[in-house]
Design an enzyme around this catalytic site. Structure first.
Site, PDB file in Angstrom:
ATOM      1  CE  LYS B 154      -3.897   1.869   2.712  1.00 25.18           C
ATOM      2  NZ  LYS B 154      -4.741   1.617   3.912  1.00 25.18           N
ATOM      3  CB  SER B 231      -7.881   3.368   2.617  1.00 25.00           C
ATOM      4  OG  SER B 231      -7.064   2.881   3.659  1.00 25.00           O
ATOM      5  CB  SER B 255      -8.169   0.649   5.657  1.00 23.96           C
ATOM      6  OG  SER B 255      -8.818   1.905   5.617  1.00 23.96           O
TER       7      SER B 255
END
Lengths: 501, 501
Positions: B154, B231, B255
Site C-alpha cells: 500500500k 483504503s 481499511s
C-alpha cells in the site's frame, strides 16, 4: 435464447456433453483432445491475447490451451439446431477473471468450435516487455517540448535508483544501483517526457531478433506469433502496444532499425558519437549509438531536436536506390520498397558494384565481437554459463578472436567506412531496412542473421545515421525502408522522414 | 462459412449495413445509436475487460463504447439466414490490437447483437491498482519462508528509493525519496517475498470504499462494476487479480477488512501496536495498524509468523455470535454469516445489550478525525484543495473539531475499549465484516459509511486483532465474516482462521 421474440430454442443434443469434454481436455491440458474440437477448414478462428489465428492449421500449430481455471457462469445462445454460442465466465487459479466465447457447430464428426475468443486476466506487468514500470516511473520536467510523451528505456541505460539489467538476471543481480541517469535519459526527462519504465533488451544488447532466453520474446502486435526484433525489443514492443510513445534504444548493428521494421515503427540510429553513451552498457564502442523508436515520424524528429547536437550538416534530398542492396531482400520486402520508391519523385538508380559486401559484413562481425569481449569478457570469463545458448555461443566465439584477426578486420572496416561515405556523398541512400519481415517465433533465426546484418551493418560500418520508415508487404506484414546519409545529417534525415511519412 | 462440409452460406441481407452502422456509432461515440444494437432481453451478453454484463438493461447502463480503433480484419460466420458471428481484429489509435466478437440476430426491428465479447490492448500497468510495479521491484532474500510470494505494498509504506504517495498526487510530488523500508516491508523482503510493487490507496488512507478521485477505483474482479473496498484498495485488487499473493495494507477503521469482505479475500487487522508503524504514513495513530490480505488462509497465517512478535496470548476457540451485531447487516450478508455459523460446532449466541453502539461509532469518528488533523493538518491547511471532494469534506470537518469535543470522544473510546475487551474476554467474537456486499460504483457510498463503521470500528476501538474470512451471498457476491479476539491473540486467530477455511 436468441433476441427474437419467439421462445428460446432448446439446447441441442450433444452440445452440453461436447462442451464438458472440451473443458475436461482444458483441465487435463490434453492438447490432442483439444485439437479434435477445432473445426477443420480455413475459416475457423481462435483469438486470445496473443492474436487472432485464422484456419485450423494455424490454430492447431500455435493456439495455447488456457491455464487452470473454473467456470463461474455459462450462457448458451442457440441460433438453430446445429449452432450455438457458448459464453463462459472463467475464474483463474492464479487470480482474476476471463471470458471464453465459442461458436459451436454440429458436423458429421460431432460438435466442433468454428470460432473461439478467449480473454485472460492481464498480469501486473508484461515481463517480456518490461522490467519495471510506473505511473510514471520518473515524471518529466513540466512544460518541455516532450510534455505528454512517455518513454520506455532499454535496460542498458542508467536510470537513477535502479540497476542496469542488460537483459541478463545475473548481470542485474550484480549491478550497482545507478546514482544518476544516462545523458539521453536525462535529456528526455528534462524535455518533459515521463519515464514510463525500463524495458527489456536482448542479452547484453547482442541480437537482432528479441528472443531473450530469460524473459521471453516481447509480443509483436502487428505481426503476432513473430519475433519483435531486437535488441531494443522491449522499447519497440512498448511503443507498438501503446505503453509508451518513445522507445529509447541503442543500435550497434541494427538493434533499433530491425525492431522498427519488424513492428511497423519509425526508428533512428544516430551518427556514431553524436549523442554520448556515458551511462549506457557498451556492446562494441566503435559502433554503439543511441537511437529511438516511435509510432509517428514527427515525434521521431522532435526527439532528435531534444537529444541531437545542433548540426550544420546538410545535404541534398536526392534518393539513391542501389539494386545490389535491394536484391538482398526477399521478394515481398523488395516489392514493398519498390512500391514506396515509385511514389517518390526523384530516385536515382545506381549500381555500386559491391563485391566487398560479404567481406564487410564479416569484418563488422569480427570487430563487433572483438570489442564485445574486450568490454564484457572480464566479467563473463568465469561465468559464461549465465548466458542463454545464443549469447554464450556468440561470446565464446568472441573470446577466440586473436589480436591479428581483429586488426585485419579493423582495416577492412576503415576501408569500408571511407568507401561507403564516398558512395553516399551528400545524397540519401534508400534500401530495405531488413531483408525479410519478422520471422515466425521458433523458426531458424540463426540462418537469418547474416542476410540481415548484410543490410544493417552498412550504417554502423560507416558511422552514418539511418532512419527506418514503416512499410507493409502485400500480405500486410510490417517491413521497413531505410534512409541513410552522411555523418551529422541526423536532423536533416529526420526532417526528410517526417516530410515523406 | 460454418464448419459443415457444405458450402458457406451467403452473408444475409442487411447484416453488412448494420455492422457498418454499428462501427460508425463507435467512431462517433454515439451511445444512443449503440444502444439500439443491443438485443433487448435478459439473455443478451456483453463482456469486456471489466466483466461480463448479462441482460440488455445492465448493458445499456454500464457497457462502455470501445476507444478509437480501426478494423484490420473482419470475418463472418453465418449459421443460418437470421444469425451470423462477426469477428473483427482491431488496431487501436493508442497502440496495440484487440478483438471484437459479436453474434448478430435478425429481428423485426432489424439486426441486433445478442452477445458481444471485446478485448482491448492491456495498458503497461493498471494505474488504478498500481503506482509502480516490477519484475520484481525488489527481490526477496533467497531461502526465506515467503520465497515465491509477491507483495503489493500500500502506498503509505516507505519503500527505499521511492516517495510515499499516500493516494494524492500533490503529496507524492512533495514527498522525499525514502532511504529505507518500513519495518513490515523489510520483514516481508527478508523473509523471501518479492516486492511486486507499490499499490494504490484511498487518499491519505481515509476511506472505506476504494474510489480514489485521482487514479480511479481499482477493479473488483469477483464483483465487477462494484467498488473494491478501501483504503487498502490497490493491495486488495492486486491480490484478487493475481498480480501479487500478499497485499500489505493498513487498517485504521476497517481499511483491510472492508476490501477483504468486498473482494472475497482473507484479511487481518493486527493488535494495535503489535507491529511497529515507523515508516508508515499515519492517519490516526491511536487506531492505525498493519494488516494484510491474501487469497489463502494458510498464507495469511504464514505472513503473521513472519511479522508478528512471538506471542503467548492464547484463549479459547469458543465462537460468540451477538444478534445485535448480526442485525446490523443486510439480509443477504446476514444469511451468509448465519449459514457459515451453522457449519461451525460450538457457537454461543449472546446478547450484549449494546445501546452505546451509535455513541461508540461517533466517538471513534471524532477521535480518528481529530488525530488525522493533528498529523496532516499542518500540510493540508494551505492546500486542502489538492484533495478530492470526499477527502476535503472529511479533513475540513476534522479541522473544526475542538479540543473539548476530542477529549469527550476519547473518554467514550476508553470506556468502549474496556467494555469490549471484557465482553470478548478470551473468546472469539463472530460478526459480519461489513453490513453489505460491495456497493455498485456510482451508488450512494456516503450513506453506507456509518453502517459500515458501526461494525468495523469495534476492533479499532478496543485495539483488538480481527480476521475476515470470505463468504458468498446467495447471489454469489463476496462478503465476509470477522473473528475478533483479545489483544495479542493474532497468531491464535490466524491459526483458527486457517483451520476454519
Amino acid at each position: 435464447m436468441t433476441a427474437s421474440s419467439g421462445p428460446a430454442l432448446p439446447v441441442p443434443d450433444g452440445l452440453v456433453e461436447a462442451f464438458r469434454a472440451y473443458e475436461r481436455a482444458v483441465a487435463e491440458r490434453d492438447t490432442a483432445a483439444l485439437a479434435r474440437f477445432v473445426a477443420p477448414g480455413s475459416s475457423t478462428l481462435a483469438g486470445d491475447p496473443r492474436g487472432l489465428l485464422v484456419g485450423s492449421d494455424a490454430i492447431t500449430a500455435y493456439a495455447a490451451a488456457p491455464g487452470p481455471r473454473r467456470l463461474v457462469q455459462t450462457h448458451v445462445q442457440v441460433t438453430d439446431p446445429d449452432h450455438a454460442l457458448v459464453v463462459a465466465l472463467t475464474e483463474h487459479e492464479s487470480g482474476g477473471r476471463g471470458q471464453q466465447t465459442q461458436l459451436w457447430a454440429r458436423t458429421d464428426a460431432g460438435w466442433v468450435v468454428t470460432a473461439a475468443h478467449t480473454s485472460e486476466p492481464a498480469p501486473a506487468l508484461d515481463t517480456r516487455v518490461w522490467r519495471v514500470v510506473g505511473d510514471p516511473l520518473v515524471p518529466g520536467t513540466p512544460g518541455g517540448p516532450l510534455s505528454g510523451e512517455s518513454v520506455a528505456v532499454k535496460d542498458v541505460y542508467a536510470v537513477a535508483g535502479h540497476p542496469v539489467g542488460g537483459g541478463n538476471p545475473a548481470w542485474e543481480a550484480a549491478a550497482p544501483i545507478e546514482r544518476g541517469d544516462a545523458k539521453a535519459v536525462l535529456g528526455l526527462v528534462e524535455a518533459g517526457a515521463d519515464l514510463r519504465g525500463i524495458a527489456r533488451t536482448d542479452e547484453m544488447a547482442w541480437s537482432l531478433f528479441g528472443t531473450n532466453p530469460h524473459y521471453g520474446a516481447p509480443p509483436n502486435p502487428r505481426a503476432p506469433y513473430r519475433v519483435p526484433g531486437g535488441s531494443s525489443s522491449g522499447p519497440a514492443s512498448a511503443v507498438s502496444l501503446g505503453h509508451a510513445t518513445i522507445g529509447l534504444g541503442t543500435d550497434t548493428g541494427g538493434s533499433v532499425r530491425v525492431p522498427a521494421a519488424y513492428q511497423g515503427l519509425y526508428g533512428v540510429r544516430t551518427t556514431h558519437g553524436a549523442i554520448g553513451t556515458h551511462g549506457v552498457l557498451a556492446l562494441a564502442p566503435s559502433f554503439d549509438t543511441v537511437g529511438w523508436l516511435t509510432r509517428d515520424a514527427d515525434l521521431l524528429a522532435l526527439v532528435g531536436d531534444v537529444l541531437l547536437p545542433d548540426s550544420t550538416a546538410r545535404g541534398s534530398s536526392e534518393l539513391v536506390l542501389v539494386p545490389e542492396l535491394l536484391d538482398l531482400a526477399e521478394p515481398d520486402v523488395r516489392e514493398a520498397v519498390e512500391a514506396w520508391v515509385a511514389t517518390q519523385g526523384l530516385v536515382v538508380r545506381e549500381s555500386w558494384s559491391l563485391g566487398e559486401l560479404a567481406e564487410w559484413r564479416r569484418a563488422f562481425i569480427t570487430q563487433q565481437s572483438w570489442e564485445a569481449w574486450q568490454v564484457r569478457g572480464g566479467w563473463l570469463r568465469d561465468r559464461i554459463d549465465v548466458l542463454g545458448a545464443e549469447g554464450r555461443a556468440r561470446f565464446e566465439h568472441a573470446s577466440s578472436i586473436d589480436e591479428r584477426t581483429a586488426e585485419r578486420a579493423q582495416g577492412v572496416v576503415h576501408a569500408a567506412r571511407a568507401r561507403l561515405r564516398e558512395l553516399v556523398g551528400d545524397r540519401v541512400l534508400v534500401a530495405p531496412t531488413t531483408p525479410s519481415v519478422a520471422p515466425l517465433l521458433g523458426s531458424d533465426l540463426a540462418a537469418l542473421r547474416e542476410p540481415t546484418l548484410a543490410l544493417t551493418c552498412l550504417a554502423p560500418l560507416a558511422g552514418l545515421p539511418a532512419v527506418s520508415l514503416p512499410l507493409r508487404t502485400a500480405a500486410g506484414l510490417p517491413c521497413g525502408v531505410s534512409l541513410t546519409a552522411a555523418p551529422g545529417r541526423d536532423r536533416d534525415l529526420l526532417a526528410l522522414a517526417a516530410s515523406l511519412a
